[in-house]
Design a protein around this motif. Sequence first.
Motif, PDB file in Angstrom:
ATOM      1  N   GLY A  38       0.749  -1.582  -0.074  1.00  0.00           N
ATOM      2  CA  GLY A  38       0.175  -0.018  -0.139  1.00  0.00           C
ATOM      3  C   GLY A  38       0.733   0.889   0.370  1.00  0.00           C
ATOM      4  O   GLY A  38       0.641   2.407   0.093  1.00  0.00           O
ATOM      5  N   LYS A  39       2.260   1.177  -0.330  1.00  0.00           N
ATOM      6  CA  LYS A  39       3.395   2.832  -0.163  1.00  0.00           C
ATOM      7  C   LYS A  39       2.861   3.873  -1.223  1.00  0.00           C
ATOM      8  O   LYS A  39       2.212   4.353  -0.926  1.00  0.00           O
ATOM      9  N   SER A  40       2.537   3.155  -2.678  1.00  0.00           N
ATOM     10  CA  SER A  40       2.161   4.096  -2.844  1.00  0.00           C
ATOM     11  C   SER A  40       0.423   4.379  -3.205  1.00  0.00           C
ATOM     12  O   SER A  40       0.702   5.596  -3.386  1.00  0.00           O
ATOM     13  N   THR A  41      -0.546   3.275  -3.011  1.00  0.00           N
ATOM     14  CA  THR A  41      -1.576   3.980  -2.555  1.00  0.00           C
ATOM     15  C   THR A  41      -1.687   5.061  -1.531  1.00  0.00           C
ATOM     16  O   THR A  41      -2.045   6.258  -2.018  1.00  0.00           O
ATOM     17  N   LEU A  42      -0.691   4.537  -0.202  1.00  0.00           N
ATOM     18  CA  LEU A  42      -1.076   5.816   0.566  1.00  0.00           C
ATOM     19  C   LEU A  42       0.119   7.823   0.046  1.00  0.00           C
ATOM     20  O   LEU A  42      -0.318   8.830   0.478  1.00  0.00           O
ATOM     21  N   GLY A 200      10.456   7.240   9.542  1.00  0.00           N
ATOM     22  CA  GLY A 200      10.369   5.895   8.394  1.00  0.00           C
ATOM     23  C   GLY A 200       8.602   5.921   9.631  1.00  0.00           C
ATOM     24  O   GLY A 200       8.118   5.897  10.001  1.00  0.00           O
ATOM     25  N   LEU A 201       7.927   4.966   8.265  1.00  0.00           N
ATOM     26  CA  LEU A 201       6.806   4.619   8.467  1.00  0.00           C
ATOM     27  C   LEU A 201       6.801   3.081   7.865  1.00  0.00           C
ATOM     28  O   LEU A 201       6.892   3.348   6.280  1.00  0.00           O
ATOM     29  N   PHE A 202       6.584   2.409   8.345  1.00  0.00           N
ATOM     30  CA  PHE A 202       6.836   0.490   7.807  1.00  0.00           C
ATOM     31  C   PHE A 202       5.341  -0.215   7.581  1.00  0.00           C
ATOM     32  O   PHE A 202       4.252   0.013   8.534  1.00  0.00           O
ATOM     33  N   ILE A 203       5.473   0.068   6.594  1.00  0.00           N
ATOM     34  CA  ILE A 203       3.658  -0.216   6.306  1.00  0.00           C
ATOM     35  C   ILE A 203       3.308  -2.243   5.938  1.00  0.00           C
ATOM     36  O   ILE A 203       4.630  -2.556   4.700  1.00  0.00           O
ATOM     37  N   ASP A 204       2.558  -2.603   5.924  1.00  0.00           N
ATOM     38  CA  ASP A 204       2.823  -4.073   6.048  1.00  0.00           C
ATOM     39  C   ASP A 204       0.683  -4.830   5.458  1.00  0.00           C
ATOM     40  O   ASP A 204       0.143  -4.137   6.152  1.00  0.00           O
ATOM     41  N   GLU A 205       0.408  -4.936   4.729  1.00  0.00           N
ATOM     42  CA  GLU A 205      -0.851  -5.485   3.745  1.00  0.00           C
ATOM     43  C   GLU A 205      -1.874  -4.219   3.992  1.00  0.00           C
ATOM     44  O   GLU A 205      -2.729  -4.301   5.311  1.00  0.00           O
ATOM     45  N   GLY A 206      -1.331  -3.170   4.071  1.00  0.00           N
ATOM     46  CA  GLY A 206      -2.081  -1.922   4.287  1.00  0.00           C
ATOM     47  C   GLY A 206      -2.507  -1.143   5.573  1.00  0.00           C
ATOM     48  O   GLY A 206      -3.128  -0.377   5.921  1.00  0.00           O
ATOM     49  N   GLN A 207      -1.015  -1.846   6.505  1.00  0.00           N
ATOM     50  CA  GLN A 207      -1.498  -0.993   8.079  1.00  0.00           C
ATOM     51  C   GLN A 207       0.152  -0.491   9.304  1.00  0.00           C
ATOM     52  O   GLN A 207       1.006  -1.470   8.197  1.00  0.00           O
TER      53      GLN A 207
END
Length: 233
Positions: A38-42, A200-207
Amino acid sequence: MTNHIFQFNQVNRLILKDVNFKVNEGERLIIFGPSGSGKSTLLHLFNRMDDPDQGEIYFQQQLINDYDIPQLRKKVGLVLQQPHLFPETVLDNLKFGPSMFDEWEEERAYQLLNYVNLPKEYLTKPVEELSGGEQQRVSLARTLANKPDVLLLDEPTSALDDRNIEAIEEDLINLIEQHSLTVVMVTHSMDQAKRIGTKGLFIDEGQVIEFGDIAQLLETPKTEELKNFLHKS
């Protein structure tokens, strides 16, 4: 007191679920995580290339939906992985954004090229005659022509060779410091994250799994998800 320039409240969009965080003025936030997380979506929510299904986003303490979209994108500039330049000259690309607001100043052209270390002779060059690294520099200069407060970077060096990566990173860091820009950057390179980022913001499976100082996240991850991601990176 630190001013936050962006605030996300319970934002949902496609894969993104209940995303909450703030970005302070002058920070360099790195968004990272596995492919499809979800990185680019964010990133695209920051300048309304996309809008949330639920939740609220504030920019400079104002609801982002209240901004006129061209004005928002003037303040929050986006540099993509691929340059997407207009098939005209370098000058035509540089003046495009400011001309929409009747703000183009001819003397800005050389200044913008200087920012990205391109010679002034390049102004009249057709963009198709430029190398990939040169096109990405023009893309960066075109975004800077609008004098943004925030720079969004979607893996801007991933298509370049090591020599161009190093040169563009150096230009970026100089520009960020010179113009006191707030930066939000997606990257798959943890080395690049360390060199450029402060947060930093670590995102995994949209969370959002972890959020904080980038050095601490990379050196002392608290969650199994981040530990596993860094182990594989």
